[in-house]
Design a protein around this motif. Structure first.
Motif, short mmCIF file in Angstrom:
data_model
loop_
_atom_site.label_atom_id
_atom_site.label_comp_id
_atom_site.label_asym_id
_atom_site.label_seq_id
_atom_site.Cartn_x
_atom_site.Cartn_y
_atom_site.Cartn_z
N ALA A 166 0.83 -1.21 0.00
CA ALA A 166 0.00 0.00 0.00
C ALA A 166 0.86 1.26 0.00
O ALA A 166 0.55 2.25 -0.68
CB ALA A 166 -0.92 -0.01 1.22
N ARG A 167 1.95 1.24 0.76
CA ARG A 167 2.82 2.41 0.83
C ARG A 167 3.74 2.51 -0.38
O ARG A 167 4.10 3.61 -0.81
CB ARG A 167 3.65 2.35 2.12
CG ARG A 167 2.82 2.61 3.36
CD ARG A 167 3.59 2.31 4.63
NE ARG A 167 2.90 2.80 5.82
CZ ARG A 167 3.20 2.45 7.06
NH1 ARG A 167 4.21 1.59 7.27
NH2 ARG A 167 2.54 2.94 8.09
N PRO A 215 3.66 -0.42 -11.90
CA PRO A 215 4.74 0.55 -12.11
C PRO A 215 4.23 1.93 -12.52
O PRO A 215 5.00 2.90 -12.49
CB PRO A 215 5.58 -0.08 -13.23
CG PRO A 215 5.26 -1.53 -13.20
CD PRO A 215 3.83 -1.61 -12.77
N PHE A 216 2.95 2.04 -12.89
CA PHE A 216 2.37 3.34 -13.25
C PHE A 216 1.74 4.05 -12.05
O PHE A 216 1.20 5.14 -12.21
CB PHE A 216 1.31 3.15 -14.34
CG PHE A 216 1.88 2.85 -15.70
CD1 PHE A 216 2.35 3.86 -16.52
CD2 PHE A 216 1.95 1.54 -16.16
CE1 PHE A 216 2.87 3.57 -17.78
CE2 PHE A 216 2.47 1.25 -17.41
CZ PHE A 216 2.94 2.26 -18.22
N VAL A 217 1.77 3.45 -10.85
CA VAL A 217 1.20 4.06 -9.65
C VAL A 217 2.32 4.70 -8.84
O VAL A 217 3.32 4.05 -8.51
CB VAL A 217 0.47 3.02 -8.79
CG1 VAL A 217 -0.02 3.65 -7.49
CG2 VAL A 217 -0.72 2.44 -9.56
N ALA A 218 2.17 5.97 -8.51
CA ALA A 218 3.19 6.67 -7.73
C ALA A 218 3.23 6.12 -6.31
O ALA A 218 2.18 5.83 -5.72
CB ALA A 218 2.89 8.16 -7.70
N PRO A 219 4.42 5.95 -5.73
CA PRO A 219 4.50 5.43 -4.37
C PRO A 219 3.81 6.36 -3.38
O PRO A 219 3.85 7.58 -3.50
CB PRO A 219 6.01 5.36 -4.11
CG PRO A 219 6.64 6.26 -5.12
CD PRO A 219 5.74 6.24 -6.30
N THR A 226 -1.00 7.33 -12.61
CA THR A 226 -0.66 8.72 -12.86
C THR A 226 0.74 8.93 -13.44
O THR A 226 1.05 10.02 -13.91
CB THR A 226 -0.78 9.53 -11.57
OG1 THR A 226 0.07 8.94 -10.57
CG2 THR A 226 -2.22 9.53 -11.06
N LEU A 227 1.60 7.92 -13.38
CA LEU A 227 2.95 8.08 -13.91
C LEU A 227 2.93 7.93 -15.43
O LEU A 227 2.28 7.03 -15.97
CB LEU A 227 3.89 7.05 -13.29
CG LEU A 227 4.06 7.12 -11.77
CD1 LEU A 227 5.03 6.05 -11.29
CD2 LEU A 227 4.52 8.50 -11.33
N ASP A 236 9.11 0.66 -9.71
CA ASP A 236 9.29 -0.78 -9.66
C ASP A 236 8.97 -1.37 -8.29
O ASP A 236 8.83 -2.59 -8.17
CB ASP A 236 10.72 -1.15 -10.05
CG ASP A 236 10.90 -1.22 -11.56
OD1 ASP A 236 9.89 -1.46 -12.26
OD2 ASP A 236 12.02 -1.01 -12.04
N GLY A 237 8.88 -0.54 -7.25
CA GLY A 237 8.55 -1.06 -5.93
C GLY A 237 9.62 -2.00 -5.40
O GLY A 237 10.71 -2.14 -5.97
#
Length: 456
Positions: A132-133, A334-338, A389-390, A396-397
């Motif tokens: 989640a983070r 990979p397209f989700v901002a941390p 949003t990216l 890559d997490g």
């Protein structure tokens, strides 16, 4: 549009957002979690009213990991009491969780009224919290219906629950609620691939439109999902079902996180899914959704808003014009901002709706050009492309996540095998449902056929 070619959904069981992720971040306007003051009244048999606050058991012992124990109520009538309290009303007050829990049939004496108000800290659910983070969590994702498992899973697959508010067990074919078209069928007709990965009995196989696909598209998770990911053979859409039953033969216990099943085993499943995807050659084109079908009686403080009915018939009299309660949902890509906290975009002049399970269908329809929307509920559902949003797949997490190494003992497996089955387990095994015997034979036939082919 982000270049997503593989959507993977892992749907676990019967936990609320507050229960699993309410303490992920401090409560604020940006994150609607717990601050520790939330409570529910308990109308005691002696006439007194006691306020029961949310709480946490800090020591993560085996008995902590199964709270609430015994299992809370999850029938439509139970959820109505949980939402509206003992006195009912027009607007959900989220005030009836404790009262409903204390009115459940008792098998071994009175339960602890605090059980349904318990939550886990991020340190106690480290896999779910880390994802989640590292990627994003939605505090605006609701179950599709204020009732139990089967209707909510049907909304995920069909955009409707077939009009039934509980795990319907009527005889085939009279009042058969499972003849709805599915998103899997639409994907197949559009030339898109799909598979359902399961551990024991897949609930999705109760849908008649999928019966012919059981031998070829229903695959065992263990051994097959990780191999498909490693070799780049994941389909366009993968739906993963957890293990619902204990097996003394294989010394395995449920990993679905359904109370009172130990949530550690569900954490291990989440980690296994992520690790397989993260190391796959398709990682940068993948969207993973980790969610839960419904709350199973666990407390959440956010009232569900009105919903667009999916279209009839409505044999039980409820038009599904109200969402279910919030469920934990983590979006990984990979397209989700941390560190993202994910909510649907504002709808302008029209009504705004939260994410729900039909958002999965709406996302698939938009990604793969499937039109028109399956149901009015799907048409109203916000899709998930807005949370990607990216501009490039730059997040890559974690390279790999390690879950708690706990393994069930033989005594634990025997205890699970002796436990009274919950409603989901009973319904899946019910002879009256008309399908488990046929389903099991078809699945077994498919496994034998695949084994015979692979050995040639």
């Amino acid at each position: 549009m982000p270049k997503i070619e593989h959507v993977v959904v892992l749907m676990l069981e019967n936990r609320s957002f507050d229960c699993m992720l309410g303490r992920l971040y401090p409560k604020s306007d940006a994150f609607d979690g717990l601050d520790g003051t939330e409570s529910n009244p308990w109308h005691r048999p002696d006439g007194k009213v006691e306020e029961i606050r949310v709480w946490n058991s800090p020591a993560m012992l085996p008995e902590t990991a199964v709270i609430p124990d015994p299992d809370p109520g999850e029938l439509f009538a139970d959820v109505q009491m949980q939402l509206f309290g003992l006195c009912g009303g027009q607007q959900p007050t989220m005030s009836g969780f404790v009262d409903n829990y204390m009115r459940q049939p008792r098998l071994n004496g009175p339960p602890d009224p605090r059980a349904v108000m318990h939550y886990f800290t991020p340190a106690q659910v480290p896999v779910l919290s880390l994802l989640a983070r590292s990627f994003g969590v939605s505090d605006r994702w609701h179950a599709s219906a204020p009732c139990e498992t089967w209707p909510n899973r049907y909304f995920t697959h069909c955009g409707t629950g077939g009009g039934f508010v509980n795990n319907e067990r009527s005889r085939f074919p009279r009042r058969w609620p499972r003849m709805m078209p599915t998103i899997f069928n639409r994907l197949g007709k559009a030339g898109r691939s799909w598979k359902i990965y399961f551990h024991d009995l897949p609930q999705a196989a109760t849908l008649l439109h999928l019966w012919l696909d059981i031998p070829t598209r229903f695959r065992l998770f263990e051994g097959e999902f990780a191999e498909d990911a490693r070799s780049g053979r994941l389909p366009n859409y993968s739906f993963i079902e957890p293990r619902y039953y204990a097996s003394r033969l294989t010394n395995k216990v449920p990993n679905d996180q359904h109370p009172p099943h130990n949530i550690v085993y569900g954490e291990q499943l989440i980690a296994a899914v992520y690790n397989a995807l993260r190391s796959a050659p398709t990682w940068q084109r993948t969207l993973l959704i980790i969610t839960y079908d419904e709350i199973g009686g666990c407390f959440d403080h956010v009232p569900p808003p009105p919903a667009v009915p999916p279209g009839g018939p409505y044999p039980d009299g409820f038009t599904f014009d109200l969402y279910g309660v919030r469920v934990p949902t983590v979006i990984v890509s990979p397209f989700v901002a941390p560190g993202s906290i994910l909510r649907p975009p504002a709808a302008g002049d029209g009504p705004s709706y939260p994410f729900d399970h039909t958002s999965i269908i709406a996302t698939l329809e938009k990604l793969f050009g499937l039109a028109p929307p399956m149901t009015p509920r799907v048409a109203a559902a916000p899709d998930l492309l807005s949370v990607l949003t990216l501009e490039e797949p730059a997040n890559d997490g974690p390279e790999r996540i390690a879950a708690h190494p706990r393994r069930p003992s033989a005594a634990e497996t025997r205890a699970h095998a002796r436990q009274r089955h919950n409603r989901l387990q009973r319904n899946l095994r019910s002879v009256r449902a008309g399908i488990p015997g046929r389903m099991a034979r078809a699945i077994a036939h498919g496994h034998r056929l695949r084994t015979r082919i692979s050995s040639q």
